[in-house]
Scaffold this motif. Structure first.
Motif, mmCIF file in Angstrom:
data_model
loop_
_atom_site.group_PDB
_atom_site.id
_atom_site.type_symbol
_atom_site.label_atom_id
_atom_site.label_comp_id
_atom_site.label_asym_id
_atom_site.label_seq_id
_atom_site.Cartn_x
_atom_site.Cartn_y
_atom_site.Cartn_z
ATOM 1 N N GLU A 30 0.834 -1.199 0.000
ATOM 2 C CA GLU A 30 0.000 0.000 0.000
ATOM 3 C C GLU A 30 0.874 1.257 0.000
ATOM 4 N N VAL A 31 0.236 2.396 -0.242
ATOM 5 C CA VAL A 31 0.976 3.661 -0.265
ATOM 6 C C VAL A 31 1.711 3.871 1.059
ATOM 7 N N ILE A 75 3.393 -4.512 -7.430
ATOM 8 C CA ILE A 75 2.698 -3.484 -6.647
ATOM 9 C C ILE A 75 1.588 -2.880 -7.502
ATOM 10 N N PRO A 76 0.377 -2.707 -6.954
ATOM 11 C CA PRO A 76 -0.722 -2.134 -7.739
ATOM 12 C C PRO A 76 -0.343 -0.790 -8.352
ATOM 13 N N PRO A 77 -0.702 -0.545 -9.614
ATOM 14 C CA PRO A 77 -0.344 0.708 -10.290
ATOM 15 C C PRO A 77 -0.804 1.955 -9.549
ATOM 16 N N LEU A 116 1.783 2.775 -7.021
ATOM 17 C CA LEU A 116 3.025 3.267 -7.613
ATOM 18 C C LEU A 116 2.905 4.693 -8.125
ATOM 19 N N ALA A 117 1.682 5.187 -8.275
ATOM 20 C CA ALA A 117 1.502 6.564 -8.730
ATOM 21 C C ALA A 117 2.154 7.566 -7.778
ATOM 22 N N VAL A 118 2.407 7.156 -6.547
ATOM 23 C CA VAL A 118 3.047 8.049 -5.588
ATOM 24 C C VAL A 118 4.484 8.373 -5.996
ATOM 25 N N LEU A 119 5.048 7.568 -6.908
ATOM 26 C CA LEU A 119 6.419 7.806 -7.370
ATOM 27 C C LEU A 119 6.501 8.857 -8.468
ATOM 28 N N MET A 156 3.221 -2.670 -15.110
ATOM 29 C CA MET A 156 3.708 -1.331 -14.826
ATOM 30 C C MET A 156 3.130 -0.391 -15.869
ATOM 31 N N SER A 157 2.752 0.799 -15.442
ATOM 32 C CA SER A 157 2.220 1.765 -16.390
ATOM 33 C C SER A 157 3.345 2.317 -17.260
#
Length: 301
Positions: free
Chosen positions: A100-101, A143-145, A148-151, A193-194
């Motif tokens: 999780e985030v 890891i759920p996309p 990962l948006a937090v990166l 991965m996006s």
């Protein structure tokens, strides 16, 4: 007209009549010891040493994405580069589908000494940004996309990071030396991965299993041959499972204690059931009586 000569690093005898550029790059670092005490022997990427390349990417702020099968050294490589005795240190998180985030960024944790009973504790991403140290995200594609948006923000080069769970904080300045190196196994079901995240990694490197290293570490040649034969089947899409380096090292030690026949049968017992027939078929070309280890009749009867 500018000319190339030996002082420029150009070997005119290697590729005559070609425009071979001089080999440039960081100087090799040499063998390093990982935190678990195992030695890491550098490998070659193009004309560069892998450890030197990774440290140079860190210095230049070029995030690195490493892909490859299990046991190929994806995790050992950054550990040796950054967590060895002369490295800058390394923060690490092992990714999975439940990450999780908060696992990356940090969150509120019980703290009896705090007036509210809770205190906010930073996660590996936040710590690495504050301290200016490399961050290793192992198996990032699991890891759920949306997590990962937090990166996106810190990897964009904006120089700041807004902690989602701390809106009361001003954006954190990203300390010099912050850098992300991530690993993934492209063959794992569900790995994703996006494009937006992949594009934020400057260097994309594929790692393969070093069979010569396995031999150098004392793995019997027949076990290495079995692993190579299976890997060829994997590359042709006939199987998704492969024998990892750690499995070969286990086989080496078990063979020393109980003999090769017992070690190969034990290895076969580790194979997932859906791949066992194929691996046993390959094993029997080297050990005709190979079969998964199992208990039999009464001992000595």
């Amino acid at each position: 007209m500018e000319t190339l000569n030996d002082d420029d690093g150009f070997d005119s005898g290697r590729l005559p009549n070609s425009a071979q550029p001089p080999a440039t790059g960081p100087k090799p670092i040499g063998k390093r010891t990982r935190p678990n005490g195992e030695d890491y022997h550098p490998r070659q990427i193009g004309h560069l040493e892998d450890l030197a390349l990774l440290r140079d990417a860190w210095i230049r702020g070029r995030h690195v994405l490493i892909g490859g099968p299990p046991g190929s050294g994806k995790t050992a490589w950054p550990q040796a580069a950054f967590a060895s005795h002369d490295g800058p240190g390394l923060y690490m998180i092992a990714g999975n589908g439940n990450t999780e985030v908060e696992d990356l960024v940090g969150g509120w944790q019980p703290d009896p000494s705090a007036p509210s009973g809770y205190s906010w504790r930073p996660g590996p991403l936040t710590k690495s940004i504050i301290d200016g140290k490399p961050l290793l995200i192992d198996e990032i594609a699991l890891i759920p996309p949306e997590v990962l948006a937090v990166l996106y923000e810190p990897m964009d080069g904006r120089g700041v990071f807004r902690v989602p769970s701390r809106p009361d904080w001003a954006p954190l300045p990203i300390a010099p030396g912050w850098f992300v190196v991530a690993t993934y196994n492209p063959d794992v079901p569900g790995a994703q991965m996006s494009d937006a995240l992949r594009d934020r990694f400057s260097l994309h490197i594929e790692v393969t299993t070093d069979w010569n290293m396995a031999r150098d570490l004392g793995v019997p040649s027949q076990f290495v041959k079995l692993a190579q034969n299976l890997d060829e089947r994997r590359q042709h899409g006939e199987v998704t499972w492969q024998i990892e380096l750690r499995t070969l090292l286990d086989a080496r030690d078990i063979a020393k204690d109980y003999g090769d026949a017992f070690a190969v049968n034990n290895l076969l017992a580790k194979v997932p059931p859906e791949h066992r027939d194929m691996v046993q078929e390959l094993a029997r070309t080297l050990w005709p009586k190979a079969k998964p280890a199992a208990s039999g009749g009464r001992f000595g009867a």
